[in-house]
Design a protein around this motif. Sequence first.
Motif, PDB file in Angstrom:
ATOM      1  N   VAL A  73       0.892  -1.278  -0.200  1.00 49.05           N
ATOM      2  CA  VAL A  73       0.557   0.253   0.435  1.00 49.05           C
ATOM      3  C   VAL A  73       0.829   1.692   0.461  1.00 49.05           C
ATOM      4  N   PHE A  74       0.354   1.866  -0.926  1.00 45.23           N
ATOM      5  CA  PHE A  74       0.882   3.574  -0.505  1.00 45.23           C
ATOM      6  C   PHE A  74       0.170   4.309  -0.912  1.00 45.23           C
ATOM      7  N   ALA A  75       0.715   5.392  -0.372  1.00 48.91           N
ATOM      8  CA  ALA A  75       0.349   7.270  -0.418  1.00 48.91           C
ATOM      9  C   ALA A  75       0.789   7.616  -1.877  1.00 48.91           C
ATOM     10  N   GLU A  76      -0.643   7.718  -2.686  1.00 51.52           N
ATOM     11  CA  GLU A  76      -0.154   8.074  -3.867  1.00 51.52           C
ATOM     12  C   GLU A  76      -0.434   9.551  -3.595  1.00 51.52           C
ATOM     13  N   GLY A  77      -0.572  10.490  -3.462  1.00 51.95           N
ATOM     14  CA  GLY A  77      -0.693  12.150  -2.966  1.00 51.95           C
ATOM     15  C   GLY A  77      -0.856  12.474  -1.762  1.00 51.95           C
ATOM     16  N   GLU A 124      -8.306   8.039   1.088  1.00 54.66           N
ATOM     17  CA  GLU A 124      -8.549   7.768  -0.740  1.00 54.66           C
ATOM     18  C   GLU A 124      -7.104   7.844  -0.855  1.00 54.66           C
ATOM     19  N   VAL A 125      -6.290   8.198  -0.612  1.00 54.20           N
ATOM     20  CA  VAL A 125      -5.357   8.490  -1.654  1.00 54.20           C
ATOM     21  C   VAL A 125      -4.520   7.392  -1.196  1.00 54.20           C
ATOM     22  N   LEU A 126      -4.953   6.460  -0.689  1.00 55.18           N
ATOM     23  CA  LEU A 126      -4.031   4.653  -0.665  1.00 55.18           C
ATOM     24  C   LEU A 126      -4.517   4.389  -1.365  1.00 55.18           C
TER      25      LEU A 126
END
Length: 310
Positions: free
Chosen positions: A5-9, A14-16
């Motif tokens: 899992v990454f934080a894309e922002g 919801e950014v995960l």
Amino acid sequence: MTRAVFAEGYGGPEVLALQDITLPEPGQGQVLVDVRAAGTNPIDYKLYSGDMGSDPAKLPLPIGLEVAGVIAAAAPGATGYTGPLTVGDEVIVTNISGGYAEQVLANASDVGHKPATLSFEQASGLLLVAGTAWHLLTKTAVGTGDTVLIHGASGGVGLMAVQLAVARGAKVIATASAARHDQLRGYGAEPIAYGEGLVDRVRAIGAVDAALDLVGTDEALDTSVELIADRGRIATIAGFARAGELGIAVLTGADGGQAIRDASRPEVVALAADGKLEVTVDKALPLKEAPEAHRYLQTGHARGKVVLVP
Ligand SMILES: NC(=O)c1ccc[n+]([C@@H]2O[C@H](COP(=O)([O-])OP(=O)(O)OC[C@H]3O[C@@H](n4cnc5c(N)ncnc54)[C@H](OP(=O)(O)O)[C@@H]3O)[C@@H](O)[C@H]2O)c1
């Protein structure tokens, strides 16, 4: 290929998102671990919230600082803080980034054997909170004969701080919502409600020698300084904004704090193995539900650890 899992922002849960990644073979002093459970902590969502910086160059941001699992591969001679590590060993891993994953690569020095008394879910939520609690009790010198006031005693850090303070021979006054009082009483603490009139409720119980603030509210900070003359015996892990003005310590992993937390690991694991330190798991959710796990954590009223299961 594995998934993590990454934080894309920067923003809310919801950014995960899950991404496919490829991990290298373990290098010297490293082990590869199949994750059975990943512990979640409030810092995980704070890191991508934007409140602690929003550098686009750090994206996508790996999330998750601790896991429990099984060693899938180990460099020759890899040795953790509880001894040599070999394939098939059940372990706890700390100080990683990217723990919300199916597999993690870790430095052996951050890997210890999982006590059989703990499930993988419990083990994944043991060490970050216990190390933090240990750091707090060490810095405020809580020991036999002391009475310590713990604000936020029903949280992940709080439940550890209560059990470790009682094990040190201290009397504990523990603030929490009413639904959590029985558990705290079971650990030997005297539970009380937080909220209006807190100072009077504590005074009615008796004098207080030290205080640990795990919530960072004005009430917790002001109550502590009103009841305890020696500011050196008050510490916070959440009241960053006012600690300087009040002259109390803010504890983080910086300034030598991480070394204190890391040094506590063998003893914490031994206490858990002896059944003297319990880990309460509130929810175990699938890895892909990391956003839901964080929304729940953000309520500020989780009833124990929230863990993710790949
Ligand atoms: N600086 C550091 O090194 C460090 C390390 C670890 C954690 N932290 C921080 O410490 C805080 C606690 O972490 P955690 O993992 O224990 O969180 P947690 O498991 O989410 O626990 C939060 C607890 O706060 C309690 N609470 C909520 N409002 C309260 C209030 N007004 N007064 C008293 N208690 C209240 C809740 O109790 P009830 O449900 O009973 O109301 C809940 O048990 C977080 O802000 C986290 O980021 C800092």
